[in-house]
Design an enzyme around this catalytic site. Structure first.
Site, PDB file in Angstrom:
ATOM      1  N   LYS A  14       0.844  -1.200   0.000  1.00  0.00           N
ATOM      2  CA  LYS A  14       0.000   0.000   0.000  1.00  0.00           C
ATOM      3  C   LYS A  14       0.875   1.243   0.000  1.00  0.00           C
ATOM      4  O   LYS A  14       2.021   1.196   0.455  1.00  0.00           O
ATOM      5  CB  LYS A  14      -0.887   0.019   1.235  1.00  0.00           C
ATOM      6  CG  LYS A  14      -2.094  -0.868   1.122  1.00  0.00           C
ATOM      7  CD  LYS A  14      -3.061  -0.558   2.243  1.00  0.00           C
ATOM      8  CE  LYS A  14      -4.248  -1.490   2.243  1.00  0.00           C
ATOM      9  NZ  LYS A  14      -5.039  -1.357   3.465  1.00  0.00           N
TER      10      LYS A  14
ATOM     11  N   ARG B 118     -17.107  -0.704  13.817  1.00  0.00           N
ATOM     12  CA  ARG B 118     -17.987   0.448  13.602  1.00  0.00           C
ATOM     13  C   ARG B 118     -19.324  -0.075  13.072  1.00  0.00           C
ATOM     14  O   ARG B 118     -20.077  -0.684  13.796  1.00  0.00           O
ATOM     15  CB  ARG B 118     -17.348   1.422  12.602  1.00  0.00           C
ATOM     16  CG  ARG B 118     -16.261   2.260  13.202  1.00  0.00           C
ATOM     17  CD  ARG B 118     -15.411   2.897  12.141  1.00  0.00           C
ATOM     18  NE  ARG B 118     -14.687   1.866  11.396  1.00  0.00           N
ATOM     19  CZ  ARG B 118     -13.790   2.092  10.475  1.00  0.00           C
ATOM     20  NH1 ARG B 118     -13.521   3.317  10.130  1.00  0.00           N
ATOM     21  NH2 ARG B 118     -13.169   1.107   9.870  1.00  0.00           N
TER      22      ARG B 118
END
Ligand code: ADP
Length: 168
Positions: A41, A90
């Site tokens: 990444k 979440r």
């Protein structure tokens, strides 16, 4: 002694992450924040920068430390003698990925338990990528990250801009 690892990208650390860190630090004897240095990444901040930024906002937490790692999380956990992995949940969208991750880790390391903290309602919508997007358009990120972190983000965008101008 219960030693927990809280792994993630933390690119950058948000108030949602910090809330999980503060809550987990009350439960475990030691909490180690593991900053994943993922070579596949391209993060906004290098692993070293992310570690340095996190250090600035955890000075009040005496049983919390931070270091970066590469490779498998379970190897890092074993190296640090941690027996717990902490993750935050979440919305329901986090669930499928987190379940897969924790079950895979369980197969590879039966001695390590993954424990989930449900997000503080105040930060349930908050993600690092959202913060970067807002900062990119010069929006106010002060509700989402600590003051020290907001400053680092602004500096980073300034540097990127200056380099862009130099290179054009
Ligand atoms: P990763 O790339 O591993 O998902 P992140 O830095 O995005 O790394 O997140 C690290 C952990 O923190 C994950 O478990 C994620 O679900 C959790 N997390 C991220 N943002 C929040 C938030 N606002 N509230 C609670 N947990 C969060």
């Amino acid at each position: 002694m219960a030693i927990a690892i809280y792994p993630g990208s933390f690119d950058p650390i948000t108030k949602g992450h910090l809330d999980i860190i503060e809550r987990a630090s009350k439960i475990f004897d030691k909490l180690i924040i593991g900053v994943l240095n993922n070579k596949q990444k391209t993060p906004m901040f290098s692993a070293d920068e992310r570690v340095a930024m996190i250090k600035k906002v955890i000075t009040h937490l005496k049983n919390v430390e931070v270091s970066s790692f590469e490779g498998l999380l379970i190897d890092f956990a074993h190296m640090k003698k941690a027996n717990v992995i902490v993750r935050g949940l979440r919305a329901i969208t986090d669930f499928e990925y987190e379940l897969q991750l924790s079950q895979t880790n369980k197969v590879m390391a039966a001695d390590i338990e993954t424990v989930f903290f449900t997000t503080n309602l105040k930060y349930s919508y908050l993600s690092s990528s959202m913060v970067k997007e807002i900062a990119n358009f010069r929006g106010d990120i002060s509700p989402f990250v600590n003051e020290e972190i907001a400053q680092e983000i602004k500096n980073k965008f300034r540097k990127v801009e200056q380099n862009g101008i130099k290179n054009s």
